[in-house]
Design an enzyme around this catalytic site. Structure first.
Site, mmCIF file in Angstrom:
data_model
loop_
_atom_site.group_PDB
_atom_site.id
_atom_site.type_symbol
_atom_site.label_atom_id
_atom_site.label_comp_id
_atom_site.label_asym_id
_atom_site.label_seq_id
_atom_site.Cartn_x
_atom_site.Cartn_y
_atom_site.Cartn_z
ATOM 1 N N TYR A 83 0.818 -1.212 0.000
ATOM 2 C CA TYR A 83 0.000 0.000 0.000
ATOM 3 C C TYR A 83 0.851 1.261 0.000
ATOM 4 O O TYR A 83 2.076 1.191 0.154
ATOM 5 C CB TYR A 83 -0.947 0.001 1.207
ATOM 6 N N ARG A 106 7.920 4.143 -4.846
ATOM 7 C CA ARG A 106 8.022 3.207 -3.712
ATOM 8 C C ARG A 106 7.011 2.069 -3.880
ATOM 9 O O ARG A 106 7.313 0.918 -3.574
ATOM 10 C CB ARG A 106 7.816 3.951 -2.383
ATOM 11 N N ARG A 151 -7.796 -20.599 -1.033
ATOM 12 C CA ARG A 151 -6.733 -20.374 -0.050
ATOM 13 C C ARG A 151 -5.594 -21.370 -0.193
ATOM 14 O O ARG A 151 -5.784 -22.584 -0.017
ATOM 15 C CB ARG A 151 -7.286 -20.432 1.374
ATOM 16 N N HIS A 164 -1.070 -20.934 0.191
ATOM 17 C CA HIS A 164 -0.010 -19.941 0.376
ATOM 18 C C HIS A 164 0.699 -19.586 -0.925
ATOM 19 O O HIS A 164 1.013 -18.431 -1.176
ATOM 20 C CB HIS A 164 1.038 -20.447 1.375
ATOM 21 N N LYS A 196 6.416 -1.753 1.912
ATOM 22 C CA LYS A 196 5.222 -1.171 2.542
ATOM 23 C C LYS A 196 4.079 -2.179 2.420
ATOM 24 O O LYS A 196 3.182 -2.056 1.582
ATOM 25 C CB LYS A 196 4.895 0.182 1.908
ATOM 26 N N GLU A 202 12.963 2.686 13.659
ATOM 27 C CA GLU A 202 12.004 3.733 13.290
ATOM 28 C C GLU A 202 10.909 3.717 14.348
ATOM 29 O O GLU A 202 11.151 3.263 15.470
ATOM 30 C CB GLU A 202 11.468 3.489 11.875
ATOM 31 N N LEU A 207 11.281 1.569 6.903
ATOM 32 C CA LEU A 207 10.609 1.992 5.676
ATOM 33 C C LEU A 207 11.321 3.250 5.168
ATOM 34 O O LEU A 207 11.548 4.185 5.945
ATOM 35 C CB LEU A 207 9.136 2.312 5.956
HETATM 36 C C1 LIG Z 1 6.618 1.972 9.599
HETATM 37 C C2 LIG Z 1 6.625 3.308 8.927
HETATM 38 N N1 LIG Z 1 7.780 3.991 8.868
HETATM 39 C C3 LIG Z 1 7.843 5.208 8.297
HETATM 40 C C4 LIG Z 1 6.711 5.824 7.737
HETATM 41 C C5 LIG Z 1 6.818 7.186 7.117
HETATM 42 O O1 LIG Z 1 6.726 7.124 5.706
HETATM 43 P P1 LIG Z 1 6.234 8.353 4.853
HETATM 44 O O2 LIG Z 1 7.087 9.522 5.240
HETATM 45 O O3 LIG Z 1 6.482 7.937 3.443
HETATM 46 O O4 LIG Z 1 4.798 8.575 5.159
HETATM 47 C C6 LIG Z 1 5.501 5.132 7.765
HETATM 48 C C7 LIG Z 1 4.310 5.740 7.168
HETATM 49 O O5 LIG Z 1 3.240 5.214 7.136
HETATM 50 C C8 LIG Z 1 5.446 3.840 8.369
HETATM 51 O O6 LIG Z 1 4.293 3.148 8.419
#
Ligand SMILES: Cc1ncc(COP(=O)(O)O)c(C=O)c1O
Length: 288
Positions: free
Chosen positions: A30, A49, A97, A99, A144, A176, A200
């Site tokens: 997403y 991304r 279903r 995997h 993501k 993070e 991320l």
């Molecule tokens: C785990 C995680 N890290 C970092 C971010 C920040 O990403 P962005 O600046 O692209 O929104 C997000 C945003 O949803 C996130 O879910």
């Protein structure tokens, strides 16, 4: 209005089969693009991304970059509000279903746009609370993925004590936060973990880095030990919806002098100015 598999419709009419692999396996990826005054912010970076996430989970991209742009802009146009958060996800589709990947399932594509909720002015000025936790997520946090149960469990830890974020450490090093990237400031130097599979690659992170570099603010990417975070002068979290937000208490203890610091103020101003510039340029393009 939302978008589902090629059609715009009211959200009440949007339906997916229960065997969708997004529902069964969390098998999807997403994005969330912030939109200011109907101008998407860094849309191409978000789409790039998305392309990387899709490739990483070996999913076919159902649309070209131009088609994605067009769908997003149409969706933005159909909303009654100006500032929006456009959410979009692609799953591996509907199949019995199993995997292993289905041979002939078409991806499910869903987009919705909600009013963009940035932190209220009062929170920006006062700073937010955060807690810390061990980062127990999988080892592909650069994707993501819609499989967010790890992030949800971690975010809940802060929600339960009325805090805005949960800041994460893996092997004693900062990664993070549950839904944002983290920067710290020590002796005037902005520090952040380098990009890796453990975080991320935030679009807001990139904007903050560009703005810091452009303004000549000292910036270093390196591993950051837990002690260095706990004793930092400033801590910020960044994301598309939070923008840049100062954390002024961590696990109930004061960060720095308990107020958003001078480097935060400088970055917050740069970020708001940059947003205004992007918005004005977008409006001029739309009018042309
Ligand atoms: C785990 C995680 N890290 C970092 C971010 C920040 O990403 P962005 O600046 O692209 O929104 C997000 C945003 O949803 C996130 O879910």
């Amino acid at each position: 209005m939302v978008f589902l598999n090629g059609k715009f419709m009211p959200i009440e009419e949007a339906r997916i089969p229960v065997l969708d692999r997004g529902f069964i396996f969390g098998d999807g990826v997403y994005e969330l693009v912030p939109v200011y005054s109907r101008v998407p912010f860094r849309m191409d970076e978000h789409l790039a991304r998305l392309e990387r996430s899709l490739a990483a989970v070996r999913m076919r991209n159902p649309y070209s970059r131009a088609e994605w742009r067009d769908i997003i802009l149409q969706l933005v146009d159909k909303q009654s509000f100006e500032d929006q958060g456009v959410y979009f996800q692609v799953t591996r589709g509907v199949a019995k279903r199993d995997h292993s990947f289905p041979k002939d399932a078409a991806p499910t594509v869903f987009l919705m746009s909600n009013p963009l909720v940035n932190p209220p002015k009062e929170l920006v000025e006062r700073g937010a609370a955060a807690v810390t936790a061990a980062d127990e997520r999988w080892l592909h946090c650069d994707i993501k993925s819609i499989s967010l149960v790890g992030n949800c469990l971690l975010r809940q830890l802060s929600a339960e004590v009325g805090a805005a974020e949960t800041i994460l450490f893996r092997d004693g090093k900062l990664t993070e936060a549950s839904a944002s990237n983290v920067f710290v400031v020590r002796r005037g130097v902005i520090l952040s973990p380098p990009k890796s599979k453990l975080i991320l690659p935030g679009i807001t992170y990139d904007v903050v880095v560009e703005l810091a570099q452009g303004a000549g603010l000292p910036l270093e990417f390196r591993d950051i030990a837990r002690d260095e975070v706990v004793s930092a002068d400033e801590i910020w979290v960044t994301s598309s919806s939070k923008e840049v937000l100062a954390i002024t208490t961590l696990d109930g203890k004061t960060v720095g002098n308990g107020k958003p610091g001078p480097v935060f103020h400088a970055m917050y101003r740069l970020y708001q100015e940059f947003k205004q510039k992007v918005m004005r340029a977008g409006k001029e393009r739309q009018a042309a």
